[in-house]
Scaffold this motif. Sequence first.
Motif, short mmCIF file in Angstrom:
data_model
loop_
_atom_site.label_atom_id
_atom_site.label_comp_id
_atom_site.label_asym_id
_atom_site.label_seq_id
_atom_site.Cartn_x
_atom_site.Cartn_y
_atom_site.Cartn_z
N ASN A 212 0.68 -1.48 0.41
CA ASN A 212 0.30 0.20 -0.30
C ASN A 212 1.40 1.05 -0.06
O ASN A 212 0.74 1.91 -0.59
N LYS B 86 1.94 1.94 -3.24
CA LYS B 86 1.09 2.68 -4.46
C LYS B 86 0.88 4.37 -3.76
O LYS B 86 0.36 4.90 -4.95
N LYS C 170 1.26 7.21 -6.29
CA LYS C 170 -0.19 8.96 -6.35
C LYS C 170 0.57 9.58 -5.86
O LYS C 170 0.32 10.77 -6.72
N ASP D 237 2.94 4.92 -12.25
CA ASP D 237 2.63 2.99 -11.30
C ASP D 237 3.13 2.80 -10.72
O ASP D 237 4.96 2.74 -10.09
N ALA D 238 3.02 1.95 -9.37
CA ALA D 238 3.46 1.56 -8.46
C ALA D 238 4.41 0.37 -9.29
O ALA D 238 5.39 0.03 -8.40
#
Length: 410
Positions: A71, A74, A78, A83-84
């Motif tokens: 998480n 991610k 963001k 992109d992760a």
Amino acid sequence: MLNVEAIRKDFPMLNGKKMQGHDLIYIDNAATTFKPQCVIDAVTHYYTDLSVNCHRGDYELSYQVDTEYENCRKAVAKFINADAREIVFTSGASASLNLVAYGWGRKYMKEGDVILSCEAEHASNILPWMKCAEETKSVIEYIELDEEGRLTVENFKKAMHEGVKVVAIAQVTNVLGFEVPMKEICKIAHEHGAIVIMDAAQSIPHMPVDVREIDCDFLAFSGHKMCGPTGIGVLYGKFDLLQMTDPFMLGGGNNARFDLCGNILLKDAPYKFESGTPAIEAVLGLNAAIDYLSAIGMEEIHAYEKMLHEYAIDKLSKLDNIILYNKHADGGIITFNVKDIFAQDSATYFNTQGIAVRAGQHCAKLLLHRLGTGATIRASFYFYNTIEEVDRFIEVCRSATIENCLNVFF
């Protein structure tokens, strides 16, 4: 404007901390930042409620750690509009920048290729490329800075040519605090077939950064400069470039399989760069820091720091005993000296007054001849500093005479 008094209550280090008998005024934020309680709680949460490895176990606790760890990946993606898959966790910005020089530079640079940088760079963004140049017989060339020490598009165009394969520069310089026009530089570099490595250690904590808009190829930053824990950093890289890049280390977690014949199949990015047990608690703390900064707003943080800088510069400019080197910095960094006093001696005097500043060469030794001095003092603000703290800082600057600075040693 920000509700700074409310914000300060989130930071244990800002609640009643004393230094040399005075209320602490911490303005060394370019070196590292204080941590809000939510970040401290996130680190404690890992050790108290989870405390198992990630990407290793087939049981519930391990799954919980895996989820929180990913998480954060991610959240970082963001935060910078990536992109992760393009987010690699490292031990810090230095490790991230070294990874690119080692894993991409040593692999693809060849004799006569050019690495383009500038004299304002931090050691972490120039020394790895010096080593790469030594080992690949490539060469480093430097972009001329303008009279203020700023890197301009015009001077970049003059320095850019077809032999340049790598451009390695900071988005915000750590001594003078000038913002580099990275979007324009990336466009010009790509037109010449070069890749751009952006040191974002002094920009990510203070302003919005969008890697898609800028179009940099690699980007590095540290968690501890943005209210996160120490021991955690990020390398962003365009996915195709990460796939081309060799990992700095090999070990558990970064390979899909290997055999007795020495055949090794690495995982895809980002996992091929994350060997061994990571700093899990620091990753979770970084996630909390990103949430905290995002809730305040990076635009608001940047505007507030610029206001503090302009306010301080206006007052410092009226003092006869202060030499200013970056009146027009784009953020919260003020680099200065007290006339006729060695920087470390001045900083020691500031310490006796409860003010924490940085003195020395700030890991940017190539810049010294341009500044015309062997060392400077750096005061660097963050969004939790106040106007009242700036006023106290100005007051101490005014009182920084030779007698007062030297008397602290007797």
